[in-house]
Motif scaffolding. Structure first.
Motif, PDB file in Angstrom:
ATOM      1  N   ASN A 191      13.868 -21.520  37.549  1.00 49.36           N
ATOM      2  CA  ASN A 191      13.512 -21.098  38.906  1.00 49.36           C
ATOM      3  C   ASN A 191      14.053 -22.038  39.975  1.00 49.36           C
ATOM      4  O   ASN A 191      13.813 -21.813  41.167  1.00 49.36           O
ATOM      5  N   GLY A 192      14.749 -23.091  39.541  1.00 46.42           N
ATOM      6  CA  GLY A 192      15.366 -24.006  40.504  1.00 46.42           C
ATOM      7  C   GLY A 192      14.402 -24.942  41.193  1.00 46.42           C
ATOM      8  O   GLY A 192      14.688 -25.449  42.274  1.00 46.42           O
ATOM      9  N   LEU A 193      13.247 -25.203  40.579  1.00 43.92           N
ATOM     10  CA  LEU A 193      12.222 -26.035  41.208  1.00 43.92           C
ATOM     11  C   LEU A 193      12.247 -27.489  40.738  1.00 43.92           C
ATOM     12  O   LEU A 193      11.794 -28.375  41.460  1.00 43.92           O
ATOM     13  N   ILE A 194      12.746 -27.739  39.529  1.00 46.79           N
ATOM     14  CA  ILE A 194      12.924 -29.114  39.055  1.00 46.79           C
ATOM     15  C   ILE A 194      14.335 -29.258  38.496  1.00 46.79           C
ATOM     16  O   ILE A 194      14.973 -28.280  38.108  1.00 46.79           O
ATOM     17  N   HIS A 195      14.812 -30.509  38.465  1.00 49.02           N
ATOM     18  CA  HIS A 195      16.163 -30.783  37.994  1.00 49.02           C
ATOM     19  C   HIS A 195      16.235 -30.705  36.464  1.00 49.02           C
ATOM     20  O   HIS A 195      15.434 -31.321  35.759  1.00 49.02           O
ATOM     21  N   ARG A 196      17.211 -29.978  35.983  1.00 50.84           N
ATOM     22  CA  ARG A 196      17.385 -29.746  34.539  1.00 50.84           C
ATOM     23  C   ARG A 196      17.549 -31.054  33.768  1.00 50.84           C
ATOM     24  O   ARG A 196      16.892 -31.270  32.741  1.00 50.84           O
ATOM     25  N   ASP A 197      18.426 -31.934  34.215  1.00 50.46           N
ATOM     26  CA  ASP A 197      18.724 -33.148  33.459  1.00 50.46           C
ATOM     27  C   ASP A 197      17.513 -34.066  33.334  1.00 50.46           C
ATOM     28  O   ASP A 197      17.326 -34.718  32.298  1.00 50.46           O
ATOM     29  N   ARG A 198      16.700 -34.135  34.376  1.00 56.41           N
ATOM     30  CA  ARG A 198      15.514 -34.989  34.298  1.00 56.41           C
ATOM     31  C   ARG A 198      14.522 -34.455  33.267  1.00 56.41           C
ATOM     32  O   ARG A 198      13.888 -35.211  32.527  1.00 56.41           O
ATOM     33  N   TYR A 199      14.376 -33.146  33.240  1.00 53.28           N
ATOM     34  CA  TYR A 199      13.468 -32.533  32.267  1.00 53.28           C
ATOM     35  C   TYR A 199      13.955 -32.764  30.835  1.00 53.28           C
ATOM     36  O   TYR A 199      13.184 -33.163  29.959  1.00 53.28           O
ATOM     37  N   LEU A 200      15.259 -32.543  30.597  1.00 50.81           N
ATOM     38  CA  LEU A 200      15.802 -32.730  29.255  1.00 50.81           C
ATOM     39  C   LEU A 200      15.733 -34.194  28.832  1.00 50.81           C
ATOM     40  O   LEU A 200      15.471 -34.502  27.666  1.00 50.81           O
ATOM     41  N   ARG A 201      15.950 -35.102  29.777  1.00 51.87           N
ATOM     42  CA  ARG A 201      15.861 -36.530  29.453  1.00 51.87           C
ATOM     43  C   ARG A 201      14.443 -36.901  29.030  1.00 51.87           C
ATOM     44  O   ARG A 201      14.238 -37.711  28.128  1.00 51.87           O
ATOM     45  N   TRP A 202      13.460 -36.295  29.686  1.00 54.44           N
ATOM     46  CA  TRP A 202      12.059 -36.559  29.292  1.00 54.44           C
ATOM     47  C   TRP A 202      11.798 -36.095  27.863  1.00 54.44           C
ATOM     48  O   TRP A 202      11.170 -36.804  27.074  1.00 54.44           O
ATOM     49  N   GLU A 277      -2.714 -31.775  27.655  1.00 57.64           N
ATOM     50  CA  GLU A 277      -2.376 -32.701  28.731  1.00 57.64           C
ATOM     51  C   GLU A 277      -1.312 -32.109  29.649  1.00 57.64           C
ATOM     52  O   GLU A 277      -0.272 -31.644  29.186  1.00 57.64           O
ATOM     53  N   SER A 278      -1.558 -32.144  30.937  1.00 58.95           N
ATOM     54  CA  SER A 278      -0.575 -31.714  31.921  1.00 58.95           C
ATOM     55  C   SER A 278       0.244 -32.920  32.377  1.00 58.95           C
ATOM     56  O   SER A 278      -0.302 -33.964  32.711  1.00 58.95           O
ATOM     57  N   VAL A 279       1.547 -32.755  32.376  1.00 58.12           N
ATOM     58  CA  VAL A 279       2.446 -33.833  32.786  1.00 58.12           C
ATOM     59  C   VAL A 279       2.533 -33.857  34.306  1.00 58.12           C
ATOM     60  O   VAL A 279       2.796 -32.837  34.942  1.00 58.12           O
ATOM     61  N   ASP A 280       2.293 -35.004  34.880  1.00 55.76           N
ATOM     62  CA  ASP A 280       2.385 -35.188  36.323  1.00 55.76           C
ATOM     63  C   ASP A 280       3.860 -35.292  36.707  1.00 55.76           C
ATOM     64  O   ASP A 280       4.544 -36.252  36.348  1.00 55.76           O
ATOM     65  N   VAL A 281       4.394 -34.298  37.409  1.00 58.31           N
ATOM     66  CA  VAL A 281       5.824 -34.229  37.703  1.00 58.31           C
ATOM     67  C   VAL A 281       6.204 -35.287  38.742  1.00 58.31           C
ATOM     68  O   VAL A 281       5.670 -35.288  39.856  1.00 58.31           O
ATOM     69  N   PRO A 282       7.135 -36.201  38.417  1.00 55.45           N
ATOM     70  CA  PRO A 282       7.565 -37.219  39.385  1.00 55.45           C
ATOM     71  C   PRO A 282       8.250 -36.590  40.593  1.00 55.45           C
ATOM     72  O   PRO A 282       8.847 -35.502  40.495  1.00 55.45           O
ATOM     73  N   ASP A 283       8.197 -37.276  41.712  1.00 53.70           N
ATOM     74  CA  ASP A 283       8.785 -36.745  42.944  1.00 53.70           C
ATOM     75  C   ASP A 283      10.275 -36.450  42.804  1.00 53.70           C
ATOM     76  O   ASP A 283      10.776 -35.471  43.361  1.00 53.70           O
ATOM     77  N   ASP A 284      10.992 -37.304  42.043  1.00 52.36           N
ATOM     78  CA  ASP A 284      12.441 -37.118  41.972  1.00 52.36           C
ATOM     79  C   ASP A 284      12.857 -35.997  41.020  1.00 52.36           C
ATOM     80  O   ASP A 284      14.036 -35.699  40.889  1.00 52.36           O
ATOM     81  N   TRP A 285      11.893 -35.379  40.336  1.00 55.53           N
ATOM     82  CA  TRP A 285      12.212 -34.195  39.535  1.00 55.53           C
ATOM     83  C   TRP A 285      12.356 -32.954  40.397  1.00 55.53           C
ATOM     84  O   TRP A 285      13.120 -32.057  40.083  1.00 55.53           O
ATOM     85  N   TRP A 286      11.578 -32.884  41.483  1.00 57.96           N
ATOM     86  CA  TRP A 286      11.547 -31.666  42.287  1.00 57.96           C
ATOM     87  C   TRP A 286      12.862 -31.463  43.039  1.00 57.96           C
ATOM     88  O   TRP A 286      13.483 -32.406  43.497  1.00 57.96           O
TER      89      TRP A 286
END
Length: 315
Positions: A191-202, A277-286
């Motif tokens: 949906n274009g709301l978080i960055h793909r690479d940051r999510y995959l790195r996590w 557990e819900s993961v708290d999304v960092p600001d730089d992911w958005w």
């Protein structure tokens, strides 16, 4: 019904007696996840008095009792504005259910959080909101509606009915995955709301065996990258997580970015001692597409009242 969660919740509503003695469910045609969920529900054995009609692209004509999930749908809103059903039942459609209640209480047009507010959509959304408020609907939900919002909804004549997936709890469950940690996939990347690479790195940094259950709207190309992560196994069940993960063991845990499934799985698994557990999304992911109000809405149920705080992403 237009989503697997809506389909499951209308079965729960029938089981709870909210819809009356007989219910005919018309799934929307052309949606593979809906077809798989319908097949799995039938395999479990539907409650007496409930039947699935053949999937259709046409909106069923509202009847004496009309159950809908997505009240932001243009087709549903057109039916609300032009037809005269007797009782209207709203079943869960994810976190959009909370936005719907907020808009009804505020007497605003029914528009999705990210929808383009064209004059036509605003007009239709306003007409649907007026008709829905005057019909004093029943809202059938597993979500923890905030107390002030629940009071406001009831004060306007609507009926709020909570459920805890009683029908699903009574059904036999498949064996859970062997991995201790289960991660729920997300639609936020597509949906274009978080960055793909940051999510995959996590995901790569979890450093333990992981059972990954994709979101039905994840991009297949993203899933190909997820499958290449060492120690991670993709379980492509194709049906709601509430159905596939309801029998997890007490030694297992679920991790997820903000989603409705976090809340519903807590409802289902709390008695089993399973941590969700819900993961708290960092600001730089958005991304720039996720404004402050949308971020706040997406994380509305991130905090588990039984825990101290949402899980933080490791730097």
């Amino acid at each position: 019904m237009e989503s697997p969660l809506q389909l499951l919740c209308v079965v729960e509503a029938h089981h709870a007696g909210v819809l009356g003695p007989s219910t005919r469910v018309v799934p929307r045609a052309g949606l593979p996840a809906l077809r798989m969920t319908r097949r799995e529900l039938k395999r479990l054995g539907l409650p007496e008095g409930l039947e699935f009609a053949e999937p259709s692209d046409r909106m069923p004509r509202p009847s004496r009792t009309w159950a809908v999930g997505d009240a932001f749908s243009g087709r549903v809103q057109l039916a609300l504005a032009t037809a005269q059903p007797g009782r209207t039942i709203l079943v869960d459609d994810g976190l959009a259910t909370i936005r719907l209640l907020e808009l009804l209480v505020a007497r605003r047009p029914l528009l999705r959080a990210r929808a383009r507010a064209t004059p036509g959509r605003v007009l239709l959304g306003a007409a649907a909101a007026v008709r829905l408020r005057t019909r004093k609907p029943t809202v059938f939900t597993a979500l923890p509606v905030p107390d002030d919002l629940a009071e406001a909804v009831r004060s306007r004549g609507a009926r709020l009915v909570r459920h805890d997936f009683a029908w699903l709890r009574s059904q036999p469950a498949d064996r859970p995955p062997d991995e201790r940690t289960v991660v729920l996939g997300t639609s936020l990347v597509r949906n274009g709301l978080i960055h793909r690479d940051r999510y995959l790195r996590w995901l790569e940094r979890l450093e333990e065996p992981v059972a990954y259950y994709p979101h039905r709207r994840e991009d297949p190309r993203d899933l190909d990258r997820v499958r290449r992560i060492e120690g991670l196994t993709v379980y492509d069940a194709g049906v709601p997580a509430e159905m596939t993960l309801r029998d997890l063991r007490p030694d297992q845990r679920v991790l997820s970015l903000p989603s409705t499934a976090v809340t519903s799985l807590r409802v289902l698994l709390s008695a089993r001692g399973v941590s969700v557990e819900s993961v708290d999304v960092p600001d730089d992911w958005w991304t720039a597409s996720a404004g402050p109000s949308l971020r706040s809405h997406l994380q509305i149920f991130a905090h588990d009242p039984s825990a101290n705080a949402p899980r933080k992403v490791a730097p």
